[in-house]
Design a protein around this motif. Structure first.
Motif, PDB file in Angstrom:
ATOM      1  N   GLU A 171      13.141  29.815  62.156  1.00  0.00           N
ATOM      2  CA  GLU A 171      12.856  29.035  60.958  1.00  0.00           C
ATOM      3  C   GLU A 171      12.508  29.966  59.814  1.00  0.00           C
ATOM      4  OE1 GLU A 171       8.115  28.137  61.587  1.00  0.00           O
ATOM      5  OE2 GLU A 171       9.560  26.552  61.974  1.00  0.00           O
ATOM      6  N   GLU A 187      18.959  25.160  54.979  1.00  0.00           N
ATOM      7  CA  GLU A 187      19.331  24.617  56.282  1.00  0.00           C
ATOM      8  C   GLU A 187      20.803  24.224  56.332  1.00  0.00           C
ATOM      9  OE1 GLU A 187      16.791  21.361  57.094  1.00  0.00           O
ATOM     10  OE2 GLU A 187      15.065  22.588  57.700  1.00  0.00           O
ATOM     11  N   SER A 188      21.299  23.663  55.241  1.00  0.00           N
ATOM     12  CA  SER A 188      22.677  23.156  55.245  1.00  0.00           C
ATOM     13  C   SER A 188      23.716  24.250  54.998  1.00  0.00           C
ATOM     14  CB  SER A 188      22.831  22.063  54.176  1.00  0.00           C
ATOM     15  OG  SER A 188      22.565  22.591  52.873  1.00  0.00           O
ATOM     16  N   ARG A 210      15.913  22.484  52.408  1.00  0.00           N
ATOM     17  CA  ARG A 210      17.045  21.662  52.867  1.00  0.00           C
ATOM     18  C   ARG A 210      18.377  22.343  52.548  1.00  0.00           C
ATOM     19  NH1 ARG A 210      13.709  17.115  51.530  1.00  0.00           N
ATOM     20  NH2 ARG A 210      14.494  17.106  49.394  1.00  0.00           N
ATOM     21  N   LYS A 211      18.474  22.969  51.373  1.00  0.00           N
ATOM     22  CA  LYS A 211      19.737  23.611  51.015  1.00  0.00           C
ATOM     23  C   LYS A 211      20.001  24.821  51.911  1.00  0.00           C
ATOM     24  CE  LYS A 211      22.547  25.054  47.136  1.00  0.00           C
ATOM     25  NZ  LYS A 211      22.693  25.091  45.673  1.00  0.00           N
ATOM     26  N   CYS A 266      21.295  30.428  47.565  1.00  0.00           N
ATOM     27  CA  CYS A 266      20.734  29.070  47.626  1.00  0.00           C
ATOM     28  C   CYS A 266      19.531  28.942  46.712  1.00  0.00           C
ATOM     29  CB  CYS A 266      20.348  28.729  49.059  1.00  0.00           C
ATOM     30  SG  CYS A 266      21.732  28.447  50.173  1.00  0.00           S
ATOM     31  N   GLN A 298      10.788  21.863  49.111  1.00  0.00           N
ATOM     32  CA  GLN A 298      11.515  21.059  50.106  1.00  0.00           C
ATOM     33  C   GLN A 298      13.021  21.088  49.839  1.00  0.00           C
ATOM     34  OE1 GLN A 298       9.681  17.214  49.900  1.00  0.00           O
ATOM     35  NE2 GLN A 298       7.782  17.880  50.903  1.00  0.00           N
ATOM     36  N   ASN A 299      13.416  20.987  48.562  1.00  0.00           N
ATOM     37  CA  ASN A 299      14.843  21.023  48.236  1.00  0.00           C
ATOM     38  C   ASN A 299      15.460  22.381  48.593  1.00  0.00           C
ATOM     39  OD1 ASN A 299      14.737  18.406  47.261  1.00  0.00           O
ATOM     40  ND2 ASN A 299      14.356  19.042  45.144  1.00  0.00           N
TER      41      ASN A 299
END
Length: 520
Positions: A505, A497-498, A494-495, A452, A490-491
């Motif tokens: 965390e 997480e997905s 998010r990646k 990622c 942030q990007n």
């Protein structure tokens, strides 16, 4: 007339007789008094003479005694004076001898001072000659060796210091190796004794986050008419609810994810009950959830008390006990966290007793170290920090709170309790059967995180740290600008997480380094 004359004559005769008697009687009395006075005076004179004689004799005796005593004192003082005179004469002779000796010493001192002065002058002359010879020798050596003496001295000092440092480093390395080997053996023995003393009598329960449907018709009814029940439960519990009824699943089911474990369990129980009762009861989904949620909360309180009782502690706040009970519906690598917490507390107590550390403090840290996992789904931050914060909030000591925060290095402290807690936590997680597919899942998670991060442009290096809980990313300063770092982090988050499944965390830290080099 005759009678008158006779009367007068009688009176005259009587008067004369009276006068005679009056005159003669005092004389007699006076003579007697004089004789008595003479006798008294004679007696007094005799007594005075006797007293005088007695006093004279007494005074003569006293004078004789005083004279004898004085004569004895005079003789004694004469003898003392003779002795004192002899002492004075002896002291005079001693003083004379001492004076002669001092005069001799003064003469010798003057002689030695003169000699020392001469020798001092000769020494200074020889010293000057030696300095001149040394300077000539140094100049000759510098000319012959073509090296400056000051530079050579500094070089030799540096070489000596470097050689000594190397020797010290070798000694330190040898000592470190010996200590490491010794400590490793001691640690292995200690862990062997700990595992020999610890024998758990429970099995690891498996968590269930799905509700299997009886047939495809029930799945169809949920897909068509049951959207309300799923939506109500989703809104009530704040979790993810997904209906899996496609042909690729052999058994249709409802999958539960996210949120708190106790809420997922309440949804699972409520959904199981409603599906068993039929579609007519689906409108009461919220009430069913509240009922099971209340029952599970009571069960969590009992589980918290049971945990405290098993590790034999007291003074644990009821709210903390409830959080410990909530861990029964939380898993990490498929490991039930309530059993894990109780096990860590027991292991920490055993390790502390082996090492001579505070046993109650160690068990307390073990019991509190993961309470943050019960609420980390709604609070930002590491579960260790959340655990320490809640322990502090409910009256635990500062040392206990700091130790709880340090078990994943969120707070670095070097105390015996911190090492005991980390060792107990590691033993519980690494014990055979505690976690399922631990190494395989960890490698898959590491690989997924790396892929990622690498998918973004400008990444020069990355480091996955702290058990895949932190990712440190370094970007190229030419391809990524400073104002784009926040958006990039942030990007990346998010990646991850997905695309990556992970517990807890992950903290993303992006840095941009600029380097300038020059060659002289």
């Amino acid at each position: 007339m005759g009678y008158l004359i006779l009367g007068l004559g009688a009176i005259a005769i009587g008067y004369l007789a009276f006068l005679l008697i009056y005159r003669m009687l005092p004389q007699r009395l006076r003579s007697e008094q004089r004789s008595q006075r003479e006798d008294i005076l004679n007696d007094a004179r005799q007594q005075v003479a006797a007293r005088k004689q007695h006093e004279l004799e007494r005074l003569e005796d006293e004078w004789q005694l005083l004279a004898e005593q004085m004569e004895a004192d005079l003789i004694e003082r004469q003898e003392d004076l003779k002795i004192g005179e002899e002492d004075l004469l002896s002291q005079e002779r001693s003083l004379q001898l001492e004076e002669n000796r001092l005069q001799k010493i003064n003469k010798e001192h003057d002689t030695h001072v003169a000699k020392v002065e001469v020798l001092k002058q000769a020494y200074q002359q020889k010293l000057a000659e030696l300095d001149e010879i040394r300077r000539d020798l140094v100049r000759n050596l510098e000319t012959t060796a073509k090296v400056d003496a000051v530079t050579l001295s500094k070089t030799m000092q540096v070489n000596i210091i470097d050689s000594k440092q190397i020797e010290c480093q070798k000694v330190l390395k040898n000592l470190y190796d010996e200590l490491s080997s010794s400590h490793k053996r001691l640690a292995q023995r200690c862990m062997s004794r700990v595992m020999a003393r610890y024998a758990p009598d429970f099995y690891w329960p498996k968590s269930v986050n799905t509700v299997e449907l009886t047939d495809s018709g029930q799945a169809d009814r949920l897909a068509s008419d049951g959207t309300t029940i799923l939506a109500d439960l989703r809104e009530k519990a704040q979790i993810e609810i997904e209906l899996l009824a496609s042909p690729e699943f052999p058994v249709p089911m409802v999958k539960l994810a996210g949120g708190a474990g106790v809420d997922r369990e309440a949804v699972r129980l409520a959904l199981t009950e409603l599906l068993a009762k039929g579609p007519n009861s689906w409108s009461r989904a919220a009430a069913a959830f509240d009922k099971h949620r209340a029952l599970l909360e009571q069960q969590a309180i009992k589980l918290g008390r049971t945990a405290v009782r098993e590790v034999k502690l007291d003074g644990i706040h009821p709210e903390i006990q409830k959080l410990i009970g909530y861990l029964n519906w939380r898993t990490s690598y498929r490991q039930n966290q309530w059993y894990h917490t109780v096990e860590v507390a027991k292991l920490a107590g055993i390790i502390a007793s082996e090492l001579g550390v505070d046993v109650d403090g160690a068990k307390r840290c073990g019991l509190l170290h993961d309470i943050g996992k019960a609420i980390d789904y709604r609070i930002e931050g590491s579960h260790a920090v959340i655990s320490g914060d809640y322990a502090d909030r409910y009256g635990e000591k500062r040392l206990i709170c700091d130790t709880v925060m340090s078990h994943h290095n969120d707070l670095v402290i070097e105390t015996p309790l911190a090492y005991v807690l980390r060792a107990a936590d590691t033993l519980s997680g690494a014990r055979p059967g505690a976690r399922v597919n631990l190494e395989e899942g960890y490698q898959m998670r590491m690989s997924g995180i790396e892929s990622c991060v690498r998918s973004f442009p400008g990444i020069t290096s990355l480091a996955i740290m702290n058990g895949a809980r932190e990712v440190h990313v370094e970007v190229n300063n030419k391809r990524v600008q400073e104002h784009d770092l926040q958006l990039l982090s942030q990007n990346i988050a998010r990646k991850i997480e997905s695309e990556v499944a992970f517990p807890g965390e992950i903290k993303i830290l992006v840095s941009r380094r600029f380097e300038a080099t020059a060659v002289a």
